[in-house]
Design a protein around this motif. Structure first.
Motif: not given
Length: 338
Positions: A46-75
């Motif tokens: 509805n035109g606003k952001v809604k939290e979906c997935v959160t992951t921690s940033v590692k000591q080397d500043n890298s991050y990775q997250m895996t998720f299954v989108p409900e539909k194509p679109g902007f995130y």
């Protein structure tokens, strides 16, 4: 026989679309700004952001997250203080290095995000200027030159995905309108007169805009709607306020946004008396009821919310330090001139 064969093909097509949409997407990269301990992916609702997935940033500043989108679109990816738009279809791998004020795409990435970030890079200065205390003598000439190039920019930026491109070009138009309007509405020490505005502002209000609910797919969609409403009232358009929107669902979402400002039940009831008629769907009416049900009848006689803040000498002072005394709280925004 032909009808049966056609039905089978349509069924297979539908199955393929469902399977594709349910494929996992991998987001990875580096968070290259201070205090980036977590990275969050936000969906758009509805035109606003809604939290979906959160992951921690590692000591080397890298991050990775895996998720299954409900539909194509902007995130949106980042955190509540700073985030960046991305486009996700499902089944892809996207590498994004996140900086405080920009995103850098690495590796192959997707054609949609390459196009998106061509635009984000191009519009960055306009976006930054619209929200800063830039003099209108500097902003207006820049805006005029910028909008003169929009058509050529659209021709130069194409992903090759017709579904995305159609939506993306609409986002470009809404973005430019939004940043132009936000410049006028951002608090500053000196505001331009109506006669100082460039001709572009005369094109913002149009019966061809906000005719569908596609804008609610954009990360700042609701903010765009509210800016458009406020701008219509600022220029005293013949149809101003909620009536300026040419779509029932958008009017309802704008009303729900306004209801969020109700602090007591009386405020809510006053808003609903004039604006309830714009709630177009059962979902909108249910969400409005939830807002009203959470409100008390009055704050009078209730304990004040405690807060702590440094005084002019740097000493931490709490409201609770003055318990039993009459306290006047004078609230200022950091950008106020005085």
């Amino acid at each position: 026989m032909k009808k049966k064969r056609l039905s089978v093909l349509l069924l297979l097509l539908c199955v393929n679309i469902v399977v594709f949409a349910q494929k996992k997407t991998v987001l990875e990269g580096f968070a290259k700004y201070k205090n980036a301990s977590q990275i969050t992916l936000f969906a758009i609702e509805n035109g606003k952001v809604k939290e979906c997935v959160t992951t921690s940033v590692k000591q080397d500043n890298s991050y990775q997250m895996t998720f299954v989108p409900e539909k194509p679109g902007f995130y949106v990816i980042g955190n509540k203080q700073k985030n960046h738009p991305i486009y996700i279809k499902g089944g892809e791998k996207i590498h994004l290095d996140l900086f405080r004020n920009e995103v850098v795409l690495k590796g192959k990435n997707t054609r949609e995000n390459r196009a998106l970030y061509q635009w984000e890079k191009y519009v960055k200065d306009l976006r930054v200027m619209s929200g800063k205390r830039v003099a209108h003598e500097d902003f207006f000439p820049y805006l005029t030159k910028f909008v003169a190039k929009i058509d050529s920019v659209k021709k130069a930026i194409k992903s090759g995905n017709p579904v995305f491109d159609e939506l993306f070009y609409k986002k470009i138009d809404y973005d430019v309108d939004y940043y132009a309007m936000m410049f006028l509405m951002t608090p500053r020490t000196a505001h331009p007169q109506r006669s100082d505005w460039p001709a572009f502002y005369d094109t913002i209000i149009s019966d061809k805009k906000f005719t569908s609910d596609e804008v609610l797919q954009f990360p700042t969609g609701l903010s765009m709607i509210n800016a458009y409403i406020n701008f219509s009232m600022k220029i005293e358009a013949p149809r101003a306020g909620f009536e300026i929107l040419n779509n029932e669902r958008l009017r309802g979402e704008a009303v729900l946004s306004k209801l969020q400002y109700a602090r007591v039940r009386a405020d809510f009831d006053n808003y609903m008396e004039t604006d309830e008629k714009y709630l177009a769907t059962d979902d909108q009416k249910a969400r409005a009821k939830m807002i009203g049900d959470k409100l008390g009848t009055s704050w009078k006689g209730q304990p004040a919310k405690n807060f702590t803040y440094p005084d002019v000498n740097g000493k931490e002072v709490s409201l609770s330090d003055f318990k039993g005394k009459v306290v006047v709280v004078d609230v200022w925004a950091t950008w106020c001139g005085p």
